[in-house]
Design a protein around this motif. Structure first.
Motif, PDB file in Angstrom:
ATOM      1  N   MET A  69      39.003  31.979  30.514  1.00  0.00           N
ATOM      2  CA  MET A  69      38.947  31.905  31.976  1.00  0.00           C
ATOM      3  C   MET A  69      40.295  31.484  32.538  1.00  0.00           C
TER       4      MET A  69
ATOM      5  N   ALA B  82      34.282  42.616  32.599  1.00  0.00           N
ATOM      6  CA  ALA B  82      34.121  41.245  32.109  1.00  0.00           C
ATOM      7  C   ALA B  82      35.452  40.500  32.176  1.00  0.00           C
ATOM      8  N   ARG B  83      36.523  41.163  31.825  1.00  0.00           N
ATOM      9  CA  ARG B  83      37.844  40.523  31.888  1.00  0.00           C
ATOM     10  C   ARG B  83      38.206  40.185  33.323  1.00  0.00           C
TER      11      ARG B  83
ATOM     12  N   VAL C  12      36.074  37.137  34.374  1.00  0.00           N
ATOM     13  CA  VAL C  12      36.383  35.868  33.733  1.00  0.00           C
ATOM     14  C   VAL C  12      37.801  35.385  34.056  1.00  0.00           C
TER      15      VAL C  12
ATOM     16  N   GLY D 231      30.774  31.326  29.688  1.00  0.00           N
ATOM     17  CA  GLY D 231      31.368  32.651  29.717  1.00  0.00           C
ATOM     18  C   GLY D 231      30.657  33.550  30.697  1.00  0.00           C
ATOM     19  N   VAL D 232      31.045  34.825  30.677  1.00  0.00           N
ATOM     20  CA  VAL D 232      30.449  35.811  31.573  1.00  0.00           C
ATOM     21  C   VAL D 232      30.009  37.017  30.757  1.00  0.00           C
TER      22      VAL D 232
ATOM     23  N   SER E  21      32.573  26.373  37.456  1.00  0.00           N
ATOM     24  CA  SER E  21      33.742  26.810  36.681  1.00  0.00           C
ATOM     25  C   SER E  21      34.062  25.843  35.550  1.00  0.00           C
TER      26      SER E  21
ATOM     27  N   CYS F  99      30.748  26.550  32.816  1.00  0.00           N
ATOM     28  CA  CYS F  99      30.381  27.888  32.334  1.00  0.00           C
ATOM     29  C   CYS F  99      30.857  28.107  30.909  1.00  0.00           C
TER      30      CYS F  99
ATOM     31  N   ARG G 281      34.312  31.324  27.871  1.00  0.00           N
ATOM     32  CA  ARG G 281      35.018  30.534  28.874  1.00  0.00           C
ATOM     33  C   ARG G 281      36.472  30.263  28.478  1.00  0.00           C
TER      34      ARG G 281
ATOM     35  N   TRP H 263      26.884  34.778  34.794  1.00  0.00           N
ATOM     36  CA  TRP H 263      27.607  33.623  34.284  1.00  0.00           C
ATOM     37  C   TRP H 263      26.639  32.811  33.455  1.00  0.00           C
TER      38      TRP H 263
ATOM     39  N   ASP I  10      35.359  32.801  39.200  1.00  0.00           N
ATOM     40  CA  ASP I  10      33.943  32.793  38.860  1.00  0.00           C
ATOM     41  C   ASP I  10      33.039  32.928  40.076  1.00  0.00           C
TER      42      ASP I  10
END
Length: 147
Positions: free
Chosen positions: A136, A52-53, A56, A97-98, A92, A95, A133, A85, A60
């Motif tokens: 990001m 995830a890191r 993000v 987050g992811v 971008s 968004c 987000r 996403w 994206d």
């Protein structure tokens, strides 16, 4: 008479030792297997966080295969992930987050005692991590994770 009784019981100690050793090794292998399972569980959680890191912080537009390869570097048994996403179809700028999810991860026992009872792999739960987000492309060390 005493000598023949002593000779008759001389093998009893070896038999008792063998039985105790068998019991001890069974417990030892069970502890090792359980420890391996906990390690796999922890590594899967950490791989999900790292995936995830990576998704993000870096870009994206990353494909799932790129995130999967980063996660497999931590835990090679990972075969199925989902990178989402949120909200779906965002850019971008929009968004929130992811979310990265590991599914279909199985654990195999190495202990022969446990292996007899459960030849099939043990399914592990789904592991999931969401990063908002706000992080990001905000990591000052992003070059190290994105390469």
């Amino acid at each position: 008479m005493k000598r023949s009784q002593r000779q008759a019981q001389s093998g009893a100690t070896a038999v008792e030792f063998a039985l105790a050793l068998l019991l001890f090794l069974t417990f030892l292998l069970g502890i090792v297997d359980f420890s391996r399972m906990l390690f796999t569980w922890s590594a899967a959680q950490e791989a999900t966080r790292a995936g995830a890191r990576y998704a993000v912080v870096c870009d994206d537009t990353l494909q799932q295969a790129q995130v999967l390869s980063k996660m497999q570097a931590m835990l090679p048994q990972i075969s199925t992930i989902n990178v989402a996403w949120l909200p779906v179809g965002c850019t971008s700028a929009t968004c929130e987050g992811v979310s990265v999810t590991i599914t279909g991860l199985n654990y195999r026992w190495i202990s022969p005692i446990a292996g007899l009872a459960a030849r099939a792999p043990i399914p592990m739960p789904t592991f999931s991590t969401f990063l908002p987000r706000e992080v990001m492309r905000q990591d000052p060390h992003s070059a190290s994770i994105c390469s």
